[in-house]
Design an enzyme around this catalytic site. Structure first.
Site, short mmCIF file in Angstrom:
data_model
loop_
_atom_site.label_atom_id
_atom_site.label_comp_id
_atom_site.label_asym_id
_atom_site.label_seq_id
_atom_site.Cartn_x
_atom_site.Cartn_y
_atom_site.Cartn_z
N CYS A 78 0.83 -1.20 0.00
CA CYS A 78 0.00 0.00 0.00
C CYS A 78 0.88 1.27 0.00
O CYS A 78 1.55 1.52 -0.99
CB CYS A 78 -0.99 -0.05 1.17
SG CYS A 78 -2.34 1.12 0.96
N HIS A 172 -3.63 -5.45 0.37
CA HIS A 172 -3.07 -5.84 1.67
C HIS A 172 -2.98 -7.37 1.81
O HIS A 172 -3.98 -8.01 2.16
CB HIS A 172 -3.95 -5.27 2.79
CG HIS A 172 -3.78 -3.80 2.95
ND1 HIS A 172 -2.86 -3.23 3.79
CD2 HIS A 172 -4.38 -2.77 2.31
CE1 HIS A 172 -2.91 -1.92 3.69
NE2 HIS A 172 -3.82 -1.61 2.78
N GLU A 174 -1.69 -9.02 4.10
CA GLU A 174 -1.68 -9.45 5.50
C GLU A 174 -3.08 -9.70 6.05
O GLU A 174 -3.22 -10.31 7.10
CB GLU A 174 -0.94 -8.41 6.37
CG GLU A 174 -1.63 -7.07 6.55
CD GLU A 174 -1.41 -6.08 5.41
OE1 GLU A 174 -1.07 -6.52 4.30
OE2 GLU A 174 -1.60 -4.87 5.63
N SER A 226 -0.70 -12.10 37.72
CA SER A 226 -2.05 -11.51 37.72
C SER A 226 -3.12 -12.57 37.50
O SER A 226 -4.30 -12.26 37.56
CB SER A 226 -2.13 -10.49 36.59
OG SER A 226 -2.06 -11.17 35.34
N GLY A 228 -3.35 -13.80 34.61
CA GLY A 228 -3.49 -13.71 33.15
C GLY A 228 -2.44 -14.57 32.44
O GLY A 228 -1.52 -15.10 33.07
N ASP A 230 -0.11 -13.78 30.11
CA ASP A 230 1.25 -13.28 29.89
C ASP A 230 2.13 -13.46 31.13
O ASP A 230 3.24 -13.99 31.04
CB ASP A 230 1.23 -11.79 29.49
CG ASP A 230 0.38 -11.55 28.24
OD1 ASP A 230 0.12 -12.52 27.52
OD2 ASP A 230 -0.01 -10.41 28.01
N SER A 232 1.68 -15.44 33.58
CA SER A 232 1.83 -16.86 33.91
C SER A 232 2.90 -17.51 33.05
O SER A 232 3.75 -18.26 33.54
CB SER A 232 0.50 -17.60 33.71
OG SER A 232 -0.52 -16.99 34.43
#
Ligand code: XMP
Length: 512
Positions: A78, A172, A174, A226, A228, A230, A232
């Site tokens: 693009c 595009h 992607e 937390s 969560g 990430d 962990s």
């Protein structure tokens, strides 16, 4: 390790380009358009992203591409394509109405390696307000659509050009709507750039564990868990590298889901982590008492969290490092390429200033799907890996108005019914995020022969890929009916259930 450099000109889909390259087991780095790492021996190819700007706009990004073109294979997407052409004497003009949507691609040069394996009239996705109306002399048009003459072109710098090849594509590759976009990127990354496809979960774990051992030696590291995904995964990875020298702190601010603190502590202990669980809910409830403003609530919770963490961490002896589950998108979003503040992430820049600790971020190169893949390879149970995102301030931003322990209890009960039902009906995994919101207003109802005047709750469930946009989830009516009945029958204090049918934008996922 071999890498593709993606130069970011500020497009919304730059991260997506990165994810597609990683799906080809190839490492890539997204860098601002003018920060190419000249001299890095691991670079095997370069992708230029799209941009919200026009190449001819006075404030457009015009980096010097000498030292890149001819030296590495280049793919401009693009704006990237327009800039390649325009900066070499081609013409780029506004198209009048923005071209947005599907188009059928005609490949005009069947020998072009970028389009190897392409089917006739392959569907591509266009999203541009400018068009290339002329390419530089000697360059070759490779593909067109009915309305875009230069849908793809090959850059050539004269007949004697034997440098690395370069292409520009107006569409595009992607995005999923470009049906053979993955093939195009694979042709580029694997065949043309020569990727050996060495970026895998196993290679990441092996090299990161070795690197962490070298970096940390026998130092002690503290990490805030937390519940969560990430944090962990970061903890389990560090535990594999340095074992008992990793000390994790899991703070219960009293705003977690029902039984979450207990369940997650049990999971962590099962994973062999050295975890200190801190129940600080009283302190959070006390500091939140009477506070209704959402941003004020966030500030109080963030401040208290740091204080509690700091107090716990400072009791530990000889800790030198603070580990965090920061992931790659957190850092990209803080990069701020176009000068517009995108989103400052709480993991980047929100560190306790008083802590004299060095920062260790073992997941800083991973996208979310890669974090999950690494977590699975590390043996983390599926119910931890597949968890929905949950906001740091927890249920406080799902209670409209002030927070009290009683309101938290009501919300926890209703939320548990909703989330458990999503799991039972096998809907949980198709949803990005779900929860219940406790509304401030009360409404009249009848139960048995009695009039009630109690709280209303709203169910929220959305589908999304990155939380930047989200659609309300089309949950089956019988499911909603069951959840509504269960909440009203079982949760004392609630007599009405609504379903939120707002998408983001213009609504947000959370209500506060
Ligand atoms: P919104 O409501 O902005 O949410 O559409 C987008 C995503 O961000 C989460 N969120 C937060 N996460 N602290 C966090 O850690 C916060 O203050 C916060 N506010 C929203 C939200 O749950 C969703 O995943």
């Amino acid at each position: 390790m071999q890498k593709i450099i993606i130069l970011d000109f500020g497009s919304q889909t730059t991260q997506l380009i990165g994810r597609r390259v990683r799906e080809m087991d190839t490492f890539c780095e997204i860098l601002p358009y003018d920060k190419f790492p000249h001299g890095d021996p691991d670079v095997i190819g370069v992708i230029l992203s799209g941009s919200p700007l026009s190449v001819y706009a006075p404030d457009a990004f015009h980096p010097d591409l000498s030292g890149i073109l001819g030296r590495y294979p280049v793919l401009g997407i693009c704006y990237g394509a327009q800039y390649l052409s325009w900066s070499h004497g081609g013409k780029v003009e506004p198209v009048g109405t923005r071209e947005y949507g599907r188009a059928a691609l005609k490949v005009l040069e069947p020998d072009c390696p970028l389009f190897k394996g392409f089917e006739p009239d392959s569907q591509v996705w266009m999203s541009h307000g400018d068009s290339i109306t002329a390419i530089p002399e000697g360059w070759r048009k490779v593909a067109s659509t009915s309305s875009v003459q230069y849908a793809a072109f090959e850059c050539r710098r004269g007949a004697s050009d034997d440098g690395a090849p370069a292409w520009g594509v107006q569409f595009h590759p992607e995005v999923y709507h470009t049906l053979q976009g993955k093939l195009l990127l694979e042709n580029f990354v694997v065949d043309i750039c020569g990727s050996r496809r060495e970026w895998t979960s196993d290679s990441f774990i092996e090299s990161t564990v070795a690197q962490l051992r070298g970096q940390l030696g026998s130092d002690k590291v503290v990490l805030g868990l937390s519940g969560g995904v990430d944090s962990s995964v970061a903890a389990v990875l560090l535990n594999k590298a340095i074992g008992a020298n990793l000390i994790c702190i899991f703070v219960d601010h009293g705003l977690l889901r029902k039984n979450e603190f207990r369940d997650v502590m049990r999971d962590y202990e099962g994973l062999g982590l050295n975890v200190i669980g801190v129940d600080a809910s009283e302190r959070f409830y006390r500091d939140l008492a009477g506070v209704s403003d959402p941003e004020q609530k966030r500030k109080i919770i963030g401040g208290d969290f740091i204080k509690v963490f700091d107090e716990e961490a400072s009791q530990l002896k000889e800790v030198k490092w603070l580990a965090q589950g920061t992931i790659y998108p957190d850092r990209i979003e803080s990069m701020n390429i176009t000068g517009k503040a995108i989103k400052s992430h709480h993991n980047v820049g929100g560190l306790p200033k008083t802590m004299q600790l060095q920062l260790c971020e073992p997941l800083k190169w991973l996208f979310k799907d890669e974090v999950r893949a690494v977590g699975r390879r590390l043996g983390i149970p599926e119910h931890l890996i597949g968890r929905h995102p949950f906001p740091g301030p927890g249920l406080a931003v799902r209670i409209i108005g002030d927070v009290t322990p009683e309101k938290v209890r009501i919300l926890q009960e209703a939320d548990a019914i909703f989330i458990n039902a999503l799991r039972e009906w096998k809907l949980y995994d198709s949803i990005w995020q779900a929860g219940v919101i406790l509304l401030q207003d009360r409404s009249v109802g009848v139960m048995g022969d009695e009039r009630t005047f109690e709280s209303a709750v709203a169910l929220r469930a959305v589908t999304s890929v990155d939380a930047m946009t989200a659609d309300w989830a089309d949950l089956p009516y019988p499911f909603l009916q069951k959840v509504s009945n269960d909440i009203i029958n079982q949760v004392r204090g609630v007599n009405r259930v609504c379903y939120d049918i707002s998408s983001k934008p213009p609504a947000t996922i959370e209500w506060e």
